[in-house]
Write a protein that holds these residues in place. Structure first.
Motif, PDB file in Angstrom:
ATOM      1  N   THR A  63       3.738  -7.674   3.565  1.00 29.21           N
ATOM      2  CA  THR A  63       2.344  -7.442   3.196  1.00 29.21           C
ATOM      3  C   THR A  63       2.264  -6.667   1.895  1.00 29.21           C
ATOM      4  O   THR A  63       2.853  -5.592   1.764  1.00 29.21           O
ATOM      5  CB  THR A  63       1.610  -6.672   4.310  1.00 29.21           C
ATOM      6  OG1 THR A  63       1.549  -7.495   5.481  1.00 29.21           O
ATOM      7  CG2 THR A  63       0.204  -6.289   3.876  1.00 29.21           C
ATOM      8  N   ALA A  64       1.562  -7.225   0.928  1.00 30.64           N
ATOM      9  CA  ALA A  64       1.473  -6.611  -0.401  1.00 30.64           C
ATOM     10  C   ALA A  64       0.566  -7.457  -1.284  1.00 30.64           C
ATOM     11  O   ALA A  64       0.189  -8.578  -0.919  1.00 30.64           O
ATOM     12  CB  ALA A  64       2.859  -6.527  -1.041  1.00 30.64           C
ATOM     13  N   VAL A  65       0.247  -6.911  -2.429  1.00 30.97           N
ATOM     14  CA  VAL A  65      -0.366  -7.705  -3.490  1.00 30.97           C
ATOM     15  C   VAL A  65       0.778  -8.277  -4.325  1.00 30.97           C
ATOM     16  O   VAL A  65       1.656  -7.526  -4.767  1.00 30.97           O
ATOM     17  CB  VAL A  65      -1.305  -6.865  -4.363  1.00 30.97           C
ATOM     18  CG1 VAL A  65      -1.885  -7.718  -5.487  1.00 30.97           C
ATOM     19  CG2 VAL A  65      -2.426  -6.274  -3.517  1.00 30.97           C
ATOM     20  N   TYR A  66       0.757  -9.575  -4.493  1.00 30.34           N
ATOM     21  CA  TYR A  66       1.817 -10.257  -5.227  1.00 30.34           C
ATOM     22  C   TYR A  66       1.322 -10.616  -6.638  1.00 30.34           C
ATOM     23  O   TYR A  66       0.228 -11.162  -6.795  1.00 30.34           O
ATOM     24  CB  TYR A  66       2.243 -11.522  -4.488  1.00 30.34           C
ATOM     25  CG  TYR A  66       3.113 -11.226  -3.293  1.00 30.34           C
ATOM     26  CD1 TYR A  66       2.575 -10.634  -2.144  1.00 30.34           C
ATOM     27  CD2 TYR A  66       4.476 -11.508  -3.303  1.00 30.34           C
ATOM     28  CE1 TYR A  66       3.370 -10.335  -1.054  1.00 30.34           C
ATOM     29  CE2 TYR A  66       5.284 -11.211  -2.211  1.00 30.34           C
ATOM     30  CZ  TYR A  66       4.724 -10.627  -1.090  1.00 30.34           C
ATOM     31  OH  TYR A  66       5.516 -10.326   0.004  1.00 30.34           O
ATOM     32  N   TYR A  67       2.170 -10.307  -7.619  1.00 34.58           N
ATOM     33  CA  TYR A  67       1.843 -10.539  -9.023  1.00 34.58           C
ATOM     34  C   TYR A  67       2.869 -11.461  -9.656  1.00 34.58           C
ATOM     35  O   TYR A  67       4.082 -11.296  -9.442  1.00 34.58           O
ATOM     36  CB  TYR A  67       1.867  -9.227  -9.799  1.00 34.58           C
ATOM     37  CG  TYR A  67       0.908  -8.168  -9.324  1.00 34.58           C
ATOM     38  CD1 TYR A  67       1.276  -7.262  -8.329  1.00 34.58           C
ATOM     39  CD2 TYR A  67      -0.366  -8.056  -9.879  1.00 34.58           C
ATOM     40  CE1 TYR A  67       0.396  -6.278  -7.886  1.00 34.58           C
ATOM     41  CE2 TYR A  67      -1.250  -7.079  -9.449  1.00 34.58           C
ATOM     42  CZ  TYR A  67      -0.864  -6.202  -8.465  1.00 34.58           C
ATOM     43  OH  TYR A  67      -1.733  -5.229  -8.030  1.00 34.58           O
ATOM     44  N   CYS A  68       2.404 -12.404 -10.451  1.00 32.49           N
ATOM     45  CA  CYS A  68       3.352 -13.143 -11.274  1.00 32.49           C
ATOM     46  C   CYS A  68       3.415 -12.481 -12.647  1.00 32.49           C
ATOM     47  O   CYS A  68       2.477 -11.799 -13.072  1.00 32.49           O
ATOM     48  CB  CYS A  68       2.998 -14.619 -11.367  1.00 32.49           C
ATOM     49  SG  CYS A  68       1.549 -15.014 -12.336  1.00 32.49           S
TER      50      CYS A  68
ATOM     51  N   PRO B 170       0.820  -1.216   0.000  1.00 30.92           N
ATOM     52  CA  PRO B 170       0.000   0.000   0.000  1.00 30.92           C
ATOM     53  C   PRO B 170       0.850   1.260   0.000  1.00 30.92           C
ATOM     54  O   PRO B 170       1.772   1.397   0.810  1.00 30.92           O
ATOM     55  CB  PRO B 170      -0.803  -0.130   1.302  1.00 30.92           C
ATOM     56  CG  PRO B 170      -0.848  -1.585   1.582  1.00 30.92           C
ATOM     57  CD  PRO B 170       0.454  -2.131   1.094  1.00 30.92           C
ATOM     58  N   GLY B 171       0.563   2.157  -0.921  1.00 34.83           N
ATOM     59  CA  GLY B 171       1.275   3.419  -0.975  1.00 34.83           C
ATOM     60  C   GLY B 171       2.666   3.349  -1.567  1.00 34.83           C
ATOM     61  O   GLY B 171       3.401   4.344  -1.552  1.00 34.83           O
ATOM     62  N   LYS B 172       3.042   2.179  -2.070  1.00 35.06           N
ATOM     63  CA  LYS B 172       4.386   2.022  -2.627  1.00 35.06           C
ATOM     64  C   LYS B 172       4.318   1.566  -4.076  1.00 35.06           C
ATOM     65  O   LYS B 172       3.286   1.074  -4.540  1.00 35.06           O
ATOM     66  CB  LYS B 172       5.185   1.022  -1.802  1.00 35.06           C
ATOM     67  CG  LYS B 172       5.465   1.475  -0.378  1.00 35.06           C
ATOM     68  CD  LYS B 172       6.411   0.526   0.327  1.00 35.06           C
ATOM     69  CE  LYS B 172       6.768   1.011   1.713  1.00 35.06           C
ATOM     70  NZ  LYS B 172       7.718   0.088   2.401  1.00 35.06           N
ATOM     71  N   GLU B 173       5.430   1.707  -4.773  1.00 40.40           N
ATOM     72  CA  GLU B 173       5.499   1.242  -6.144  1.00 40.40           C
ATOM     73  C   GLU B 173       5.696  -0.281  -6.157  1.00 40.40           C
ATOM     74  O   GLU B 173       6.205  -0.874  -5.203  1.00 40.40           O
ATOM     75  CB  GLU B 173       6.651   1.928  -6.873  1.00 40.40           C
ATOM     76  CG  GLU B 173       6.442   3.416  -7.061  1.00 40.40           C
ATOM     77  CD  GLU B 173       7.521   4.044  -7.928  1.00 40.40           C
ATOM     78  OE1 GLU B 173       7.361   5.229  -8.290  1.00 40.40           O
ATOM     79  OE2 GLU B 173       8.511   3.375  -8.235  1.00 40.40           O
TER      80      GLU B 173
END
Length: 127
Positions: free
Chosen positions: A91-96, A41-44
């Motif tokens: 904690t983050a959204v993880y993308y492949c 959140p709030g980060k690139e």
């Protein structure tokens, strides 16, 4: 139609483990490196890990080295990320993602070189 579908995210306590999976469909990526990125959140969005097209080399961000392990099953067109000793800052959204460069043997994986992305899976680590 190419699709990357991540799974395995969730809520875990600090020190715990999660295993993320990404299933690719629509075409084979046997000549392409695959990787994981994350966005807190709030980060690139940032690079987490990658695995070479021939499954010989793996690469990790310094922040996850020694705790995360990337793996790949070329026959199943899948890539996984085993995450151990999780920290709240994980904690983050993880993308492949799939690298667009065929037979790439280097160690630099900028977002701009990723040709396909999954929709992301949320990982939340509580303290």
């Amino acid at each position: 139609q190419v699709q990357l579908v991540e799974s395995g995210g969730g809520l875990v306590q600090a020190g715990g483990s999660l295993r993320l999976s990404c299933a690719a469909s629509g075409r084979s990526f046997s000549s392409k490196a695959m990787g994981w990125f994350r966005q807190a959140p709030g980060k690139e969005r940032e690079f987490v890990a990658a695995i070479s097209w021939n499954v010989i080399r793996t690469y990790y961000a310094d922040s996850v080295k020694g705790r995360f392990t990337i793996s790949r099953d070329k026959a199943k067109n899948t890539v996984a990320l085993q995450m151990n000793s999780l920290h709240p800052e994980d904690t983050a959204v993880y993308y492949c993602a799939v690298d667009q460069r065929p037979y790439y043997s280097g160690s630099y994986f900028p977002e701009s070189n990723m040709s396909y992305w999954g929709q992301g899976t949320q990982v939340t680590v509580s303290s």
